[in-house]
Design an enzyme around this catalytic site. Structure first.
Site, PDB file in Angstrom:
ATOM      1  CB  ALA A   1      -0.910   0.000   1.228  1.00 15.23           C
TER       2      ALA A   1
ATOM      3  N   GLY B   1      -0.406  -5.187   0.988  1.00 17.55           N
ATOM      4  CA  GLY B   1      -1.645  -5.147   0.215  1.00 17.55           C
ATOM      5  C   GLY B   1      -1.524  -5.817  -1.131  1.00 17.55           C
TER       6      GLY B   1
ATOM      7  CD  GLU C   1      -3.580  -7.537   3.210  1.00 18.50           C
ATOM      8  OE1 GLU C   1      -4.136  -7.759   4.297  1.00 18.50           O
ATOM      9  OE2 GLU C   1      -3.199  -6.404   2.870  1.00 18.50           O
TER      10      GLU C   1
END
Length: 258
Positions: A66, A112, A115
């Protein structure tokens, strides 16, 4: 479809969604997350798209994480809202997407990024890929489903180790763990993803959509995946694809699913 941070190409019923922020190693910012939602929402209703391949621009990174600069000063409430909105609009949305989603992991898939890859239905990786959840090194935990999906894929003990150490694993280890299905060279990564997508396209997309829902229900609290399987299995008998598939089998010809 035109976006600032994504490239979307559709060919032969396969959509390739490429996160395109190479100078930031394709890190996820708020705008990119919103664009991912809009892209998948559009692909959901696009009749020319049956399978989606999700990847990153360049050879260095799928998504390196992120964009930390955007949330370094967030409050507790803002942090909760960030995770809740991201999970709802992108990560859970992709996980429950009724069309198959393949993540082609090129290079770094961290935080992220991992993910996002785990929200896809399965993953293939280049041999230079590095995967990990380094959030604890920043004083935070994974917030886009990492603490839930990683144990489902690699087991509790390995997930705990990866999260606690904040370390990275290479592509071969990821394959050994069951985190990715296949490892190949960076040059062959997208061709492999397209080859797998082509194999999927030989089958009934109606049945595949039902199978995705049944498999996912096995991981939902309070939902009996076996009941979903029974329901969706029975429903299959009323579809045109079932009639075509069984007739093709009995007549020893290739099925022509609509």
């Amino acid at each position: 479809m035109t976006f600032e941070n994504l490239q979307v190409d559709i060919e032969n019923r396969i959509a390739t969604v490429r996160i395109d922020r190479p100078k930031k190693l394709n890190a996820l910012n708020r705008e990119t997350i919103e664009e991912l939602h809009q892209a998948f929402k559009a692909l959901l209703s696009d009749e020319d798209t049956a399978v989606v391949i999700l990847t990153g621009s360049g050879e260095k990174a799928f998504v390196a994480g992120a964009d930390i600069s955007e949330f370094s000063d967030y409050s507790v409430k803002e942090g909760k809202d960030l995770a809740a909105k991201g999970q709802e609009t992108v990560f859970d949305y992709i996980s429950n997407f009724p069309k198959p989603v393949i993540a082609a992991v090129n290079g770094f898939a961290l935080g992220g990024g991992l993910e996002l890859a785990m929200s896809a239905h399965f993953r293939v990786a280049s041999d230079n890929a590095k995967l990990g959840l380094p959030e604890t090194s920043l004083g935070v935990i994974p917030g886009y489903g990492g603490t839930q999906r990683l144990p489902q894929l690699v087991g509790k003990g390995r997930a705990m180790e990866m999260i606690m150490t904040a370390g990275m694993i290479d592509a071969t280890t990821a394959k050994d763990y069951g985190l990715v299905n296949h490892v190949t060279t960076i040059e062959e990564l997208l061709p492999l993803a397209h080859k797998l997508a082509g194999k999927i396209l030989n089958n009934s997309m109606v049945a595949i959509s039902s199978a995705i829902a049944a498999v996912n229900d096995n991981y939902k609290d309070g939902v009996n995946g076996f009941d979903t399987e029974i329901e969706n299995f029975g429903t299959s008998f009323g579809t045109d694809d079932f009639k075509e598939g069984t007739q093709a089998f009995l007549n020893k010809r290739k099925a022509n699913f609509k």
